[in-house]
Enzyme design. Structure first.
Site, PDB file in Angstrom:
ATOM      1  N   CYS A 200       0.829  -1.204   0.000  1.00 51.34           N
ATOM      2  CA  CYS A 200       0.000   0.000   0.000  1.00 51.34           C
ATOM      3  C   CYS A 200       0.869   1.262   0.000  1.00 51.34           C
ATOM      4  O   CYS A 200       1.485   1.567  -1.011  1.00 51.34           O
ATOM      5  CB  CYS A 200      -0.982  -0.033   1.169  1.00 51.34           C
ATOM      6  SG  CYS A 200      -2.362   1.115   0.969  1.00 51.34           S
TER       7      CYS A 200
ATOM      8  N   HIS B  38      -3.814  -5.203   0.004  1.00 45.59           N
ATOM      9  CA  HIS B  38      -3.409  -5.756   1.304  1.00 45.59           C
ATOM     10  C   HIS B  38      -3.454  -7.285   1.270  1.00 45.59           C
ATOM     11  O   HIS B  38      -4.524  -7.877   1.419  1.00 45.59           O
ATOM     12  CB  HIS B  38      -4.332  -5.250   2.409  1.00 45.59           C
ATOM     13  CG  HIS B  38      -4.171  -3.810   2.721  1.00 45.59           C
ATOM     14  ND1 HIS B  38      -3.303  -3.336   3.670  1.00 45.59           N
ATOM     15  CD2 HIS B  38      -4.752  -2.713   2.161  1.00 45.59           C
ATOM     16  CE1 HIS B  38      -3.350  -2.021   3.716  1.00 45.59           C
ATOM     17  NE2 HIS B  38      -4.228  -1.619   2.804  1.00 45.59           N
TER      18      HIS B  38
ATOM     19  N   ASP C 299      -2.494  -9.145   3.570  1.00 40.35           N
ATOM     20  CA  ASP C 299      -2.874  -9.574   4.924  1.00 40.35           C
ATOM     21  C   ASP C 299      -4.395  -9.664   5.061  1.00 40.35           C
ATOM     22  O   ASP C 299      -4.898 -10.436   5.868  1.00 40.35           O
ATOM     23  CB  ASP C 299      -2.314  -8.611   5.966  1.00 40.35           C
ATOM     24  CG  ASP C 299      -2.492  -7.151   5.568  1.00 40.35           C
ATOM     25  OD1 ASP C 299      -1.915  -6.741   4.550  1.00 40.35           O
ATOM     26  OD2 ASP C 299      -3.207  -6.417   6.266  1.00 40.35           O
TER      27      ASP C 299
END
Length: 364
Positions: free
Chosen positions: A246, A331, A333
């Site tokens: 990001c 992202h 994650d």
């Protein structure tokens, strides 16, 4: 409790207040995520922004003690159509309104969020205020037009001191631009020994820790302000594997001569389709960004585009053609969100291992 949202174009939305009873000013942005309001509210990439939830009901499963992305959320306000009156979930520790009150975050419900999101999509991100009075709107509008809510914001959200999240495997340094806790969770799953450093760290300070790899985290604000961080990355990428996420993706691009630009209304949500140009496979991704890398600025650089967003062609991934370094705008994650891209952390681990093998062979 009557409350109002006033936008910089003079539009006034009346609604009902919840959360903290305080005036707030910020950029009004929206997320298309159907779940994950707790993770969004505690995501520091939303620092100094007022977040509109497009899902008509939020708060129905309350707040729990495990899913925060930071302990001190920096969001400036919450806008929704309706907050659940009776939340229920076995993991719940408190209701959303009380959580917002505790963290001094005002909310407003009862607004037609469909109309509001259409306005943002048509006119771009707007500055706004949540207030208990709709008097003297013209004065409020003039003040909003002068506000720059996200200027210098990374210095506020980044850690002030280095800290360690111990593990037994690879030694990874994370540069904290406003890091989500879910990034640490992914590194913990891979038993990495993680040292988190402030955003203003120097290349010498990073390399003094003898990292096996460096991860550049997500974060809020305008990447063009991060000139010192970009200079630091330009030095360390020549010595150690780098992975940017990001804001980290944008800083990595700037470090290699590319440029960034402010998007009309950004990407925020958990359903953004991204194509891997090497395999043509599509991943649905979690995203939260208002700036992007200018593809025309990559042409004469040492970077190559690896991923694009299908809907608008935004640059979503980069790789360095000389050094073991890559980045993604989304992202991996994904907390919450689809886990299609989680393997990128494994790619980073392999890049670290391969680099260490080359170093060992060279030294032998």
């Amino acid at each position: 409790m009557k409350r109002y949202l006033i936008l910089e174009d003079g539009t006034v939305y009346p609604g009902e207040g919840f959360g903290a009873d305080t005036l707030t000013v910020g950029e009004v942005v929206f997320t298309t995520g159907m779940v994950g309001y707790q993770e969004a509210i505690t995501d520091q990439s939303y620092a100094n922004q007022i977040l509109v939830f497009t899902n008509p009901l939020i708060g129905n499963y309350g707040i729990n003690s495990e899913d925060n992305e930071t302990l001190q959320p920096q969001i400036k306000g919450v806008i929704c159509h309706q907050v659940a009156r009776v939340p229920s979930n076995w993991r719940m520790t408190e209701a959303l309104p009380s959580f917002l009150t505790k963290h001094h975050i005002p909310g407003i419900q009862g607004i037609d969020t469909r109309e509001l999101v259409q306005k943002i999509r048509q006119h771009g991100t707007l500055r706004g205020t949540i207030t208990d009075s709709a008097a003297n709107v013209s004065k409020v509008v003039e003040e909003l037009k002068q506000a720059i809510p996200t200027k210098g914001i990374i210095s506020k959200v980044s850690t002030k001191q280095a800290y360690v999240n111990p593990g037994l495997q690879r030694n990874v340094v994370v540069i904290d631009f406003g890091m989500k806790t879910s990034i640490l969770r992914e590194l913990n799953k891979r038993d990495c020994n993680v040292t988190v450093l402030p955003a203003n760290v120097t290349a010498r300070q990073v390399m003094d820790l003898h990292p096996d790899g460096v991860l550049l985290s997500n974060g809020p604000g305008d990447p063009s302000e991060m000139t010192s961080a970009a200079a630091m990355v330009a030095k360390i990428e020549q010595q150690v594997p780098v992975f940017g996420i990001c804001m980290g993706h944008q800083v990595f691009a700037l470090a290699n001569g590319a440029k960034t630009y402010k998007m009309k209304f950004g990407h925020r949500g958990f359903n953004h389709p991204v194509r891997d140009l090497a395999t043509s496979k599509i991943a649905f991704t979690s995203q939260n960004h208002g700036f992007a890398v200018d593809p025309s600025s990559i042409v004469d650089s040492d970077l190559r585009i690896t991923h694009i967003e299908i809907n608008d062609g935004t640059v979503e991934g980069l790789v360095h053609i000389k050094y073991p370094a890559f980045s993604v705008q989304f992202h991996p994650d994904a907390a919450p969100g689809p886990h299609d891209a989680a393997a990128l952390f494994d790619k980073f681990m392999k890049m670290i291992d391969d680099h260490k093998e080359v170093q060992t062979y060279a030294e032998a």
